[in-house]
Structures are given as C-alpha cells and as structure tokens.
Scaffold this motif. Structure first.
Motif, short mmCIF file in Angstrom:
data_model
loop_
_atom_site.label_atom_id
_atom_site.label_comp_id
_atom_site.label_asym_id
_atom_site.label_seq_id
_atom_site.Cartn_x
_atom_site.Cartn_y
_atom_site.Cartn_z
N ASP A 93 38.00 35.83 39.23
CA ASP A 93 39.23 36.35 38.81
C ASP A 93 40.09 35.38 37.62
OD1 ASP A 93 39.64 38.60 40.73
OD2 ASP A 93 39.49 37.02 42.17
N TRP A 94 40.83 35.94 36.76
CA TRP A 94 41.73 35.07 35.77
C TRP A 94 43.07 35.25 35.64
CZ3 TRP A 94 43.56 37.65 31.54
CH2 TRP A 94 42.55 38.83 31.22
N HIS A 95 43.61 34.46 35.23
CA HIS A 95 45.19 34.76 35.04
C HIS A 95 45.49 33.98 33.83
CE1 HIS A 95 49.56 34.36 36.50
NE2 HIS A 95 49.52 35.35 35.53
N ASN A 96 46.16 34.46 32.76
CA ASN A 96 46.40 33.86 31.51
C ASN A 96 47.83 33.55 31.70
OD1 ASN A 96 47.61 33.30 28.87
ND2 ASN A 96 45.74 34.25 28.11
N LEU A 97 48.15 32.17 31.84
CA LEU A 97 49.54 31.77 32.40
C LEU A 97 50.45 31.80 31.19
CD1 LEU A 97 48.45 28.61 34.12
CD2 LEU A 97 48.91 30.90 35.40
N THR A 123 37.75 38.54 28.32
CA THR A 123 38.65 38.66 27.12
C THR A 123 39.72 38.44 27.61
OG1 THR A 123 37.29 40.17 26.23
CG2 THR A 123 39.53 40.34 25.40
N THR A 124 40.39 37.05 27.79
CA THR A 124 41.73 36.76 28.45
C THR A 124 42.75 36.64 27.63
OG1 THR A 124 41.13 34.30 28.06
CG2 THR A 124 40.44 35.31 30.02
N GLY A 125 42.40 36.62 26.27
CA GLY A 125 43.48 36.09 25.07
C GLY A 125 43.76 34.68 25.20
N PRO A 126 44.22 34.22 24.08
CA PRO A 126 44.60 32.83 23.85
C PRO A 126 45.61 32.14 24.93
CG PRO A 126 45.30 33.99 22.09
CD PRO A 126 44.82 34.84 22.77
N GLY A 127 45.35 31.06 25.37
CA GLY A 127 46.23 30.47 26.28
C GLY A 127 45.78 29.50 27.33
N THR A 128 46.61 29.01 28.21
CA THR A 128 45.95 28.32 29.27
C THR A 128 45.69 29.63 30.54
OG1 THR A 128 47.53 26.48 28.93
CG2 THR A 128 46.35 26.92 31.08
N VAL A 129 44.49 29.30 30.95
CA VAL A 129 44.07 30.46 32.02
C VAL A 129 43.43 29.74 33.22
CG1 VAL A 129 42.09 32.27 32.15
CG2 VAL A 129 42.88 32.13 29.78
N ARG A 130 43.87 30.52 34.14
CA ARG A 130 43.56 29.81 35.76
C ARG A 130 42.44 30.71 36.05
NH1 ARG A 130 43.68 25.52 38.97
NH2 ARG A 130 44.20 26.35 41.25
N MET A 153 41.29 26.65 32.25
CA MET A 153 40.63 26.26 31.05
C MET A 153 41.68 26.79 29.93
SD MET A 153 38.09 29.28 31.12
CE MET A 153 38.32 30.82 31.30
N ARG A 154 41.47 26.17 28.70
CA ARG A 154 41.97 26.35 27.36
C ARG A 154 41.29 27.51 26.81
NH1 ARG A 154 46.87 27.32 25.82
NH2 ARG A 154 47.17 26.88 23.63
#
Length: 156
Positions: A93-97, A123-130, A153-154
């Motif tokens: 599971d991912w969440h782009n903060l 495919t999270t998009g750029p940014g900080t991702v939890r 992760m960044r």
C-alpha cells in the motif's frame, strides 16, 4: 632475444590497464540507480514451519521515470529446496504525502533458497511516498500472514 622498445611495452601496459578497468565496471550502469528503502521489520512464520522465518526490513527500489518505480522484496528465503519453497503473496500500500494520491499493488512470488519476494510496479507520482508492506505466505496445506511494516521513500 631482443627486448621490445619501451614505447611498445608502455602501450601494451596501458591497453591492459584500460581493458581491466572496462571489465571491472561493465554492467554497473543500472545498479547505481537502485536505492534501498528501510522498513520496520516484517515478521512471519514460514508456512513450512521448520524453516527460516519470513522476515524483511527493506525494499529495493529502481526509478522508471515520471513518478514510476519498481519496488522489490528480495531478502526472504526458504530452506525447503525439495518442495520448491512456498508461495508469497505480497501487498504494498502506498500514500504519496505530497499529492495525497494512494494505491495498492499485489503480486505473488515463489520463495526458494536465497530467492524470493514479490516485485511491485508503482505509479505514485513524484514526492514523498509512505509504503506499507505485508504478505500472506502459503504452501499446499495452509496460509500464514506476516506482520505489516512501513517506510518512506522519495520518488522523482
């Protein structure tokens, strides 16, 4: 027997040194792009019970560009060589903060001797991702879930 001129010997030595450096660095281009994302430790009992436990504490992440990455779990293993190890179904599971986007990726992998772990294309998009990883590990008789573990992760 005549010795070779100094210039010929130096040229030969330079050619040998250049070839050695070329061979030593061959194939290292893409590995440098991979990063390790630390996670809290995930634990689980192997479904084969008398085996090493399911345990991982990192993702190996390679960028694909434009906010896309490949995340791999590689450091789980099974000593059950004759039975082919076991099956692991991983969930990431991912969440782009940065953007607020969320998603889930599920993939299965065979766990064997020094081989194992699912691979996820995100495919999270750029940014900080939890990210939060968990797995359900199964053999022919039963399935046993692991604990969940998280990290950040960044993504470029």
């Amino acid at each position: 027997m005549r010795s070779r001129p100094t210039r010929t010997r130096l040229a030969g030595a330079l050619l040998a040194a250049t070839a050695a450096v070329g061979l030593a660095t061959a194939g290292t281009g893409t590995a440098s792009a991979e990063t390790v994302v630390p996670l809290e430790r995930c634990w689980g009992v192997s479904p084969n019970i008398v085996d090493q436990p399911f345990s991982t504490a990192r993702l190996f992440v390679s960028p694909e560009g434009r906010g896309r990455v490949v995340a791999r779990v590689r450091d789980v293993s099974s000593f059950w060589i004759p039975t082919g190890g076991y099956q692991s179904v991983g969930r990431l599971d991912w969440h782009n903060l940065t953007t607020g986007r969320k998603g889930t990726s599920v993939n299965a992998a065979s766990i064997g001797l020094y081989v194992g772990g699912p691979t996820f294309h995100l495919t999270t998009g750029p940014g900080t991702v939890r990210v939060t990883f968990s797995a359900v590990n199964r053999n022919a008789l039963w399935a046993i879930p692991s604990t969940a573990c998280s990290g950040t992760m960044r993504v470029g």
